[in-house]
Design a protein around this motif. Sequence first.
Motif, short mmCIF file in Angstrom:
data_model
loop_
_atom_site.label_atom_id
_atom_site.label_comp_id
_atom_site.label_asym_id
_atom_site.label_seq_id
_atom_site.Cartn_x
_atom_site.Cartn_y
_atom_site.Cartn_z
N ASP A 190 0.96 -1.18 0.16
CA ASP A 190 0.05 0.02 0.08
C ASP A 190 0.93 1.25 0.15
O ASP A 190 0.63 2.31 -0.42
N GLY A 191 2.03 1.19 0.68
CA GLY A 191 2.93 2.36 0.53
C GLY A 191 3.49 2.63 -1.04
O GLY A 191 3.46 3.78 -1.49
N HIS A 192 3.61 1.53 -1.76
CA HIS A 192 3.93 1.75 -3.19
C HIS A 192 2.64 2.43 -3.87
O HIS A 192 2.99 3.21 -4.75
N LYS A 193 1.59 1.80 -3.73
CA LYS A 193 0.37 2.25 -4.12
C LYS A 193 -0.05 3.68 -3.80
O LYS A 193 -0.39 4.43 -4.85
N LEU A 206 -1.81 -1.20 -8.17
CA LEU A 206 -3.33 -2.07 -7.60
C LEU A 206 -2.93 -1.66 -5.73
O LEU A 206 -1.79 -1.88 -5.44
N SER A 207 -4.12 -1.67 -5.28
CA SER A 207 -3.85 -1.85 -3.80
C SER A 207 -3.66 -2.94 -3.19
O SER A 207 -3.71 -4.20 -4.03
N SER A 208 -3.29 -3.41 -2.07
CA SER A 208 -3.14 -4.87 -1.74
C SER A 208 -4.33 -5.52 -1.72
O SER A 208 -4.45 -6.69 -1.48
N GLU A 209 -5.87 -4.74 -1.55
CA GLU A 209 -6.79 -5.33 -1.54
C GLU A 209 -7.30 -5.91 -2.87
O GLU A 209 -8.18 -6.91 -3.06
N GLU A 210 -6.39 -5.69 -3.96
CA GLU A 210 -6.70 -6.33 -5.03
C GLU A 210 -5.58 -7.26 -5.57
O GLU A 210 -5.33 -7.37 -6.86
N ALA A 211 -4.68 -7.38 -4.59
CA ALA A 211 -3.23 -8.25 -5.04
C ALA A 211 -3.77 -9.40 -5.71
O ALA A 211 -4.51 -10.25 -5.54
N TYR A 212 -2.77 -9.96 -6.44
CA TYR A 212 -2.66 -11.12 -7.23
C TYR A 212 -1.39 -11.56 -7.89
O TYR A 212 -0.51 -10.73 -7.69
N LEU A 235 -5.94 -13.93 1.73
CA LEU A 235 -4.90 -15.00 1.12
C LEU A 235 -6.07 -15.91 0.02
O LEU A 235 -5.57 -15.96 -1.13
N LEU A 236 -7.29 -16.15 0.43
CA LEU A 236 -7.98 -16.83 -0.28
C LEU A 236 -8.47 -15.86 -1.69
O LEU A 236 -8.75 -16.24 -2.69
N ARG A 237 -8.63 -14.61 -1.36
CA ARG A 237 -9.18 -13.44 -2.53
C ARG A 237 -7.81 -13.57 -3.42
O ARG A 237 -7.93 -13.33 -4.83
N VAL A 238 -6.66 -13.57 -2.83
CA VAL A 238 -5.45 -13.37 -3.79
C VAL A 238 -5.41 -14.75 -4.54
O VAL A 238 -5.23 -14.53 -5.92
N CYS A 239 -5.62 -15.90 -4.04
CA CYS A 239 -5.47 -17.06 -4.83
C CYS A 239 -6.64 -16.97 -6.04
O CYS A 239 -6.56 -17.57 -6.92
N ILE A 240 -7.79 -16.57 -5.53
CA ILE A 240 -8.99 -16.58 -6.60
C ILE A 240 -8.71 -15.85 -7.58
O ILE A 240 -8.87 -16.18 -8.99
N ARG A 241 -8.20 -14.69 -7.45
CA ARG A 241 -7.82 -13.63 -8.44
C ARG A 241 -6.70 -14.24 -9.19
O ARG A 241 -6.64 -14.04 -10.54
N THR A 242 -5.66 -14.77 -8.60
CA THR A 242 -4.48 -15.49 -9.56
C THR A 242 -4.86 -16.50 -10.12
O THR A 242 -4.47 -16.60 -11.69
N ILE A 243 -5.86 -17.33 -9.86
CA ILE A 243 -6.55 -18.35 -10.93
C ILE A 243 -7.29 -17.98 -11.85
O ILE A 243 -7.03 -18.38 -13.09
N GLU A 244 -7.89 -16.89 -11.86
CA GLU A 244 -8.86 -16.33 -12.67
C GLU A 244 -7.80 -15.73 -13.53
O GLU A 244 -8.12 -15.98 -14.95
#
Length: 1308
Positions: A571-574, A581-587, A842-851
């Motif tokens: 988020d510091g980089h954002k 992307l913010s960490s909430e949209e991480a993948y 972490l679950l959401r990161v994995c879902i976005r990565t798989i998508e």
Amino acid sequence: MTSRGAGTAFSRKNYRLSTEPEKSKVTGIVNSRLLNDYLHRVFTNADGNQPAAAYRKHLTFQNLQEHLDRLLAEESGSEDSRDQVVEGRLGPSTVVLDHTSGFEGLLLVDDDLLGVIGHSNFGSIRATTCVYKGKWIYEVLISSQGLMQIGWCTLNCRFNQEEGVGDTPDSYAYDGNRVRKWNVTTTNYGKSWAAGDIVSCLIDLDEGTIAFCLNGISLGTAFDNITRGAGMAYFPAISLSFKESVAFNFGSRPLRYPVEGYRPLQDPPVADLVKARKLLGYLKNVIHIGIDVTEGKLVEKDTSMWQLQGEPTVLITLAHIFNYFSPLMCKVYLVEDVLMTFLLSILERGGAVEAHPLIQQLLDLMWLLMEEYEVHECLKQLLMSLLRAYRFSPIIPDLGLQIHYLRLTIAVLKHEKSRKYLLSNVLFDVLRSVVFFYIKSPLRVEEAGLQELIPTTWWPNRFTKEGKESKEVKEESAEERLRRRAYERGCQRLKKRIEVVEGLQVQILKLLLNNKDRGGGEASRYIFLNKFRKFLQENASNRGNLTVLCPPEYMVCFLHRLIAALRFFWDGHKAKTPAALSSEEAYVPPQLFYNGKVDYFDLQRLGGLLSHLKKTLKDDLAAKANVLIDPAELQAVTMDDLDEDEESATSAAQSQRPSAALAIGGALARPGWLSSPTLGRANRFLSTAAVSLMNPRRPLGTLEKIKVRTLSVEQRTEEDIEGSHGNEGLLLGRPPEEPDQPITENSLLEILDGIVMMYNLSVHQQLGKMVGVSDDVNEYAMALKDTEEKISRCPKRRRDIHEELLKSQKVFSEKLNHLSRRLAWINVTIYSKEKMQDVYWLLRVCIRTIEHGDRTGSLFAFMPEFYLSVAMNSYSALKNYFSPVNSMEELPGYEETLMRLAAILAKHFADSRIVGTDIRDSLMQALASYVCYPHSLRAVERIPEEQRISMMKNLLAPYEQRPWAQTNWILVRLWRGCGFGYRYTRLPHLLKTKPEDASLPSLQKPCPSTLLQQHMADLLRSDRDLAPSFLNSVLNQLNWAFSEFIGMIQEIQQAAERLERNFVDSRQLKVCATCFDLSVSLLRVLEMTVTLAPEIFLDWNRPSSELLLRRLAQLLNQVLNRVTAERNLFDRVVNLRLPGLESVDHYPILVAVTGILVRLLVDTDVQGAERATAVLLADPCFQLRSIQYLLGHAEPLALAAAAPATDKRHFSLHTYTEYISAEELVKVDKMLSHLSEESKQAAATTLPTSEEDLCPICYAHPISAIFRPCSHKSCKACINQHLMNNKDCFFCKATITGVDDFTKPASS
């Protein structure tokens, strides 16, 4: 003394004296009078007094060394006399474990010969030194809390794999695992120990007693009147079982809990200690005294803000001190006793670590004035001492000890040069620094002060005796509400204290992830990244070798702290780069998986082995991602061959080394997790099984041979990772489907990838393990509630029973008080809301990565399997492990996340790009679990229609081509609640048996999906090929499952009837029950199909309908006949009520068959009913008695035979009115009447058939078909069934080209 390092550099020409006061203003050198005063103030005598000025020797830098030598030698004479041989002790002055002859069994011993790991049933080892007179003490640092016996033994004690220390005469031991003391016999003694405790072993040979202390608290005298006299000398000794580990401190380091009057077995370095303390005093004086050159006088300074401001006088003075101090700071005892104590005292004044720059200044001094090897050794020993102190500090209410050591660790790591050295050479290479991120759980809540912190305990009372949450939520009483609120306040107090420790741990990681400290080499983050990758490799590649693996409880804490630090930098980089992307949209972008920039060390990819994927998908890589595979790399043999080459090279290298260094195989150049808590590489393998330790004759076993590949990441630089000037670094080879926008810094992407891998390696397993405490609380709460109910019902005249019940009540209450406080700790450290949000993130990161990976088409095959595993497991953890404390529904975007995960499961469980059978099975099981719960089932119904239909089509694929049991289970769950008598959660006959976990998928209330049922019906109706292939596979599997079941119950019955006592194998019973359950579920799928699309069986214009109906009728008749025959095999086995066969009963299977028959014969049109009736009655196995059995209409003969047994109850659907509706029973009556009537008519009209006219295959039907070209004949049912799997004739094996109707000529 050369001047080097990060501090201020001074040229040699400044190191001269001047007596002219005016010169001092120019050069900063003070005049001789002021210098003399200064040096005398700094270098005071031992008593701290200074002689009068007239009697003082004039000091200059020329005679300072001589003066310093004299000061340091003042007490050395008297000190040296103490280092003589001490009476009462025999053996080397440096005490270690005897790895040459003093051991039994298989053991792994650390390099320092102080740490040991058990590697056999019960290995024993003793020290090299013994005692025969006086009072002695040594300490044992407990690294694992399992079965160990620690104490003393004599040289005559003989141990083996069954008997250890305390099991023989003249050996005495304390066992904190079983809380007992041992000396041939055993009695209760002491307290239970836990990993992170310190046991002190005391022997008083003057009084003849042995005692033990736990974390400095005496456990009392364990043994008295021990054998003494000539030839009796006692060695420290231990026996420990497999995987257990400890580290000894005989005195090589300061004792953590010294006891007055007792000496450590190894003498402390007294002379060096005196010198070091004096020199430290001089150093403190330098910091404390300032020189005011303008006024020409000495002044007192604020030590906390001291700085070396380029004053040559001060620097030369310090150089003299460090000339003596530096060599001493390479010794572990002195670093721990002198330096660490001093640095801790600086921080004791409170305030933030930043408020104490003195530590930074001292580290600057060390790098400036010490030789490089001395600084390295000093820093290494300092961090080792800090780690040991942190890990083996007892838990106190404010966690003050842990906070103290973490603050000093932060202060040291704040120093850039020290941090980079420690990161490069110590933190991951020598130390197990992950320990710094662990907060141990107290086993003894009283000592941890949890009683003061949480004075009021509380536990939920929401469970019924069946273990399910009670439906009627009882109104909480006022007293219960007060207790709960007081408990919650206590938990909040605890949480605030633990959050302080967690905050410090995150601070350490923020220092290690700093990427702006590029002064003097690579930034810390890139050193950390390469070490972190190697750490992951060790844990991924050595699953069978427990000494190398990071314990899962450490991994859990490390994961959460790393997520916090990562998101901080992300988020510091954002904030600096708004387009990112913010960490909430991480993948993790898909190119990381195939461009070779990140090493996944042979972890399985979705498409199989990497070498195979590179060969098969090289054209796709070139076209889509512009990644070219080197042809030479394709020719290089597979990874297995590479491994073999490396293995042979390793063994060749080992053969040239001395055999004693043959650790556990030369590859284990890492410290063992289970042994010494810090250093201590477990690389001496002791074995009494080998003829000699030095020359083992046996080849190294599988555990010792560890394949180690050198990591390519070791050579990577910042530019390789982040990229520059057109080089994309880690993001090389972006596929066209991937958006061209910055995500974050590339290094953070690799750390994110590592976090996902960590979760997969052991975090999920540990999250599941710790739920056990919550389960224990529920069990004890139920037991207490039950006891209290019994007390209220107990008659007053039975005082004896009443007293016993009160005792039980007291025991349960005390246990619950203890467990509820322990649970509070676990809920704060592992299952808190913040930790839940980390796992959800972490679950959401994995879902976005798989998508994102899925969109790349064939390149999706490069994704490592663990991404799908973590997506499934993290959802499971959120639902099952965190739910008692925090609700998953409160998480932001929960519904959308649930739907996106459902879409992933629905799409990929039959994805041809995924080849691993394990991951495919996991996907199938996850989908099966998903459809069991209403909330997640609705998420499946919300995914796009096209995906839903595709999922159902994949579920209806022929069963023979894949593992079908899970598929069938999914279809059954979609139907459960709609079938005949199929609205139960537990079978009727199981309601009163042992309670089960109410959260199990199989015990969920029925939640059928009419939407997915409709998709299934549409597919079966519209696709003419799909329905026959699917139903034939279901019928084939039903035939197999039921046949296997019958075969097994025959064996079980025969075993039960034998006269000799015998036991049926529990595995056989389990397989038998599974076959029965499969048969029932397959019947339910057939019922579902018949209900949703009856035309598949009854519309004979469809090519396979008649055949499918005949096969169905044949199987239904077989099942009915086997289950309903009077006094048959099935009855007898059910009545045995064997453990493991609880689910085997009449109800589930008969109700499933009845559902199919009712649908075919009653709930259909007239033509359909006629066809079904005709086929059913035409089957030679049909017996009307089987249908009558369903309603309890037994045959007259059977009734007569059973007359004497009046208590014998016949099965009847009428007795299950809670499970079967009145309307359903009416339909069964109607079916029975219909079949009774039709069977009478059929019997009257059937003409006898000669044997010659019967089908030669089944002898059940007349010949009705003739084959082309061979003209052989059979009935239509046999040939149609045969042609589904085989085109050869039954008789002549000629290929059948066609089948014609056959009618017998009238003339014959």
